[in-house]
Enzyme design. Structure first.
Site, PDB file in Angstrom:
ATOM      1  N   PRO A  53       0.834  -1.219   0.000  1.00 22.35           N
ATOM      2  CA  PRO A  53       0.000   0.000   0.000  1.00 22.35           C
ATOM      3  C   PRO A  53       0.862   1.260   0.000  1.00 22.35           C
ATOM      4  O   PRO A  53       1.995   1.233   0.515  1.00 22.35           O
ATOM      5  CB  PRO A  53      -0.796  -0.099   1.303  1.00 22.35           C
ATOM      6  CG  PRO A  53      -0.039  -1.039   2.183  1.00 22.35           C
ATOM      7  CD  PRO A  53       0.713  -1.964   1.282  1.00 22.35           C
ATOM      8  N   ASP A  54       0.331   2.351  -0.568  1.00 20.60           N
ATOM      9  CA  ASP A  54       1.086   3.606  -0.434  1.00 20.60           C
ATOM     10  C   ASP A  54       0.726   4.187   0.931  1.00 20.60           C
ATOM     11  O   ASP A  54       0.158   3.483   1.781  1.00 20.60           O
ATOM     12  CB  ASP A  54       0.793   4.531  -1.630  1.00 20.60           C
ATOM     13  CG  ASP A  54      -0.616   5.111  -1.599  1.00 20.60           C
ATOM     14  OD1 ASP A  54      -1.013   5.751  -2.580  1.00 20.60           O
ATOM     15  OD2 ASP A  54      -1.324   4.908  -0.594  1.00 20.60           O
ATOM     16  N   PHE A  55       1.051   5.432   1.172  1.00 16.88           N
ATOM     17  CA  PHE A  55       0.866   5.983   2.523  1.00 16.88           C
ATOM     18  C   PHE A  55      -0.405   6.803   2.650  1.00 16.88           C
ATOM     19  O   PHE A  55      -1.132   6.699   3.643  1.00 16.88           O
ATOM     20  CB  PHE A  55       2.072   6.884   2.896  1.00 16.88           C
ATOM     21  CG  PHE A  55       3.348   6.104   3.062  1.00 16.88           C
ATOM     22  CD1 PHE A  55       4.220   5.913   1.990  1.00 16.88           C
ATOM     23  CD2 PHE A  55       3.657   5.516   4.284  1.00 16.88           C
ATOM     24  CE1 PHE A  55       5.380   5.165   2.141  1.00 16.88           C
ATOM     25  CE2 PHE A  55       4.822   4.764   4.437  1.00 16.88           C
ATOM     26  CZ  PHE A  55       5.680   4.585   3.360  1.00 16.88           C
ATOM     27  N   ARG A  56      -0.696   7.627   1.585  1.00 15.40           N
ATOM     28  CA  ARG A  56      -1.726   8.650   1.799  1.00 15.40           C
ATOM     29  C   ARG A  56      -2.976   8.490   0.932  1.00 15.40           C
ATOM     30  O   ARG A  56      -3.861   9.325   1.026  1.00 15.40           O
ATOM     31  CB  ARG A  56      -1.100  10.048   1.579  1.00 15.40           C
ATOM     32  CG  ARG A  56      -0.026  10.365   2.630  1.00 15.40           C
ATOM     33  CD  ARG A  56       0.728  11.672   2.378  1.00 15.40           C
ATOM     34  NE  ARG A  56       1.722  11.900   3.428  1.00 15.40           N
ATOM     35  CZ  ARG A  56       2.922  11.345   3.422  1.00 15.40           C
ATOM     36  NH1 ARG A  56       3.292  10.527   2.426  1.00 15.40           N
ATOM     37  NH2 ARG A  56       3.795  11.553   4.395  1.00 15.40           N
ATOM     38  N   ASN A 127      11.094   4.981  -1.469  1.00 22.07           N
ATOM     39  CA  ASN A 127      10.602   3.680  -1.041  1.00 22.07           C
ATOM     40  C   ASN A 127      11.676   2.895  -0.289  1.00 22.07           C
ATOM     41  O   ASN A 127      12.871   3.059  -0.540  1.00 22.07           O
ATOM     42  CB  ASN A 127      10.105   2.872  -2.254  1.00 22.07           C
ATOM     43  CG  ASN A 127       8.953   3.590  -2.960  1.00 22.07           C
ATOM     44  OD1 ASN A 127       8.278   4.437  -2.362  1.00 22.07           O
ATOM     45  ND2 ASN A 127       8.752   3.285  -4.225  1.00 22.07           N
ATOM     46  N   ASP A 129      11.334  -0.533  -0.013  1.00 21.62           N
ATOM     47  CA  ASP A 129      11.032  -1.936  -0.335  1.00 21.62           C
ATOM     48  C   ASP A 129      12.114  -2.626  -1.167  1.00 21.62           C
ATOM     49  O   ASP A 129      12.018  -3.822  -1.436  1.00 21.62           O
ATOM     50  CB  ASP A 129       9.668  -2.027  -1.064  1.00 21.62           C
ATOM     51  CG  ASP A 129       9.582  -1.102  -2.286  1.00 21.62           C
ATOM     52  OD1 ASP A 129       8.495  -0.549  -2.522  1.00 21.62           O
ATOM     53  OD2 ASP A 129      10.601  -0.932  -2.996  1.00 21.62           O
ATOM     54  N   HIS A 146      15.029   7.727   1.696  1.00 18.31           N
ATOM     55  CA  HIS A 146      14.480   7.436   3.027  1.00 18.31           C
ATOM     56  C   HIS A 146      15.006   6.106   3.552  1.00 18.31           C
ATOM     57  O   HIS A 146      14.389   5.476   4.402  1.00 18.31           O
ATOM     58  CB  HIS A 146      12.949   7.462   2.984  1.00 18.31           C
ATOM     59  CG  HIS A 146      12.415   8.830   2.676  1.00 18.31           C
ATOM     60  ND1 HIS A 146      11.086   9.058   2.373  1.00 18.31           N
ATOM     61  CD2 HIS A 146      13.029  10.034   2.588  1.00 18.31           C
ATOM     62  CE1 HIS A 146      10.915  10.357   2.141  1.00 18.31           C
ATOM     63  NE2 HIS A 146      12.083  10.975   2.240  1.00 18.31           N
TER      64      HIS A 146
END
Ligand code: APR
Length: 296
Positions: A53-56, A127, A129, A146
């Site tokens: 899933p993304d964040f927002r 990301n 991941d 990040h």
């Protein structure tokens, strides 16, 4: 590096560099050899079709689905001061997000394709991941702004923590502690939490966009600074392409900004078609290649 206005460029304003503001013109510009130093800037939206899933995004985004972790506010799961007090929510989430369960998307493959064709100057990703590495993008072409799950260490004495013990802890939703006896501090992957400094590699490369001859922004809300400023560092005449469900940041305000609003995978397929490399794009990603190891 003009200041980003807020309103989109008027349709009647002609592009300075491209023939027109279309995917076809972007593809032609690349085919004609005018774009050999492309910077790509991505966020969670390029991994959503992998199942992450993304964040927002409303409803599906991570931040609207963390109620089960009883957080004071959603971003606390990535807040270093909260982690020091209560690391369990992060490790519960890490169990779901840890690399190895997900495969790279077509958007990741497109970035690898740019690298294979020596067109990729640098990939800036938010990301964690590691799917860009798994898609075969060379590590020296990637800036993980990040951080990522690739490495982990004690947050007190900074001693690196073994990957196999980390995998064990994550699979059991345990909270790993430093192996140094007199330390026993909390261990955290090299992911940049709110309140932490971005990696040196980001600061070393953040002025690179001003030397690029094309910028592609994909799957990000451009919400978090300093990453969100990167597209504005490109020179005014450089085409900037946004492939995203929604218009974000200052994209669309310059004469050579091209908005490809919609799904990332669909957008890169359109661009690949314009470049005549659809087949290469759909080729399977390198099987079960182990995740590229970073040299410390
Ligand atoms: N295709 C195109 N766009 C998509 C897709 C998709 N399949 N899925 C999501 N998007 C878009 C969303 O519309 C949104 O604009 O991608 C963007 C994702 O935005 P965020 O969820 O805010 O993710 P991101 O921009 O990566 O967040 C940045 O915030 O919490 C911090 O550190 C975290 O790195 C993260 C940073």
């Amino acid at each position: 590096m003009g200041q980003e206005q807020s309103s989109p460029v008027d349709e009647s304003v002609p592009p300075q560099t491209l023939e027109d503001r279309s995917v076809e013109s972007v593809a032609k510009y690349i085919r004609d050899g005018h774009a050999k130093k492309i910077v790509v800037m991505v966020g969670a939206g390029v991994s959503t079709s992998a199942g992450i899933p993304d964040f927002r995004s409303p409803d599906t985004g991570l931040y609207s689905n963390l109620a089960r972790l009883n957080l004071p506010y959603p971003q606390a799961v990535f807040d270093i001061s909260f982690f020091r007090v209560n690391p369990l929510p992060f490790y519960t989430l890490a169990h779901e997000l840890y690399p190895g369960k997900y495969r790279p998307t077509i958007s990741h493959s497109f970035i690898r394709l740019l690298s294979d064709k020596s067109l990729l100057l640098k990939l800036f990703t938010q990301n964690i991941d590691c799917l860009d590495r798994e898609a075969g993008v060379p590590e020296d072409k990637i800036v993980e702004a990040h951080g990522s799950f690739a490495l982990q260490r004690c947050i007190e004495c900074k001693t690196p923590f073994p990957e196999d013990l980390m995998k064990q802890a994550v699979s059991k939703r345990d909270v790993p502690h430093c192996l140094t006896p007199q330390c026993n501090g909390l261990v955290k992957p090299d992911i940049v939490f709110f309140g932490e400094q971005l990696p040196e590699n980001f600061h070393r490369n953040r002025s690179l966009p001003c030397t690029a001859d094309m910028c592609i922004v994909m799957g990000t809300s451009l919400t978090v600074q300093p990453f969100a400023s990167l597209p504005s560092f490109c020179s005014d005449e450089v085409p900037r392409v946004l492939i995203n469900l929604e218009r974000v940041g200052g994209l669309g305000t310059r004469a050579d900004d091209v908005l490809v609003l919609g799904d990332c995978d669909a957008g890169v397929r359109k661009l690949a078609a314009g470049l005549g490399c659809e087949k290469e794009l759909e080729a399977p990603v390198g099987g079960d290649q182990p995740r590229a190891k970073r040299q410390d």
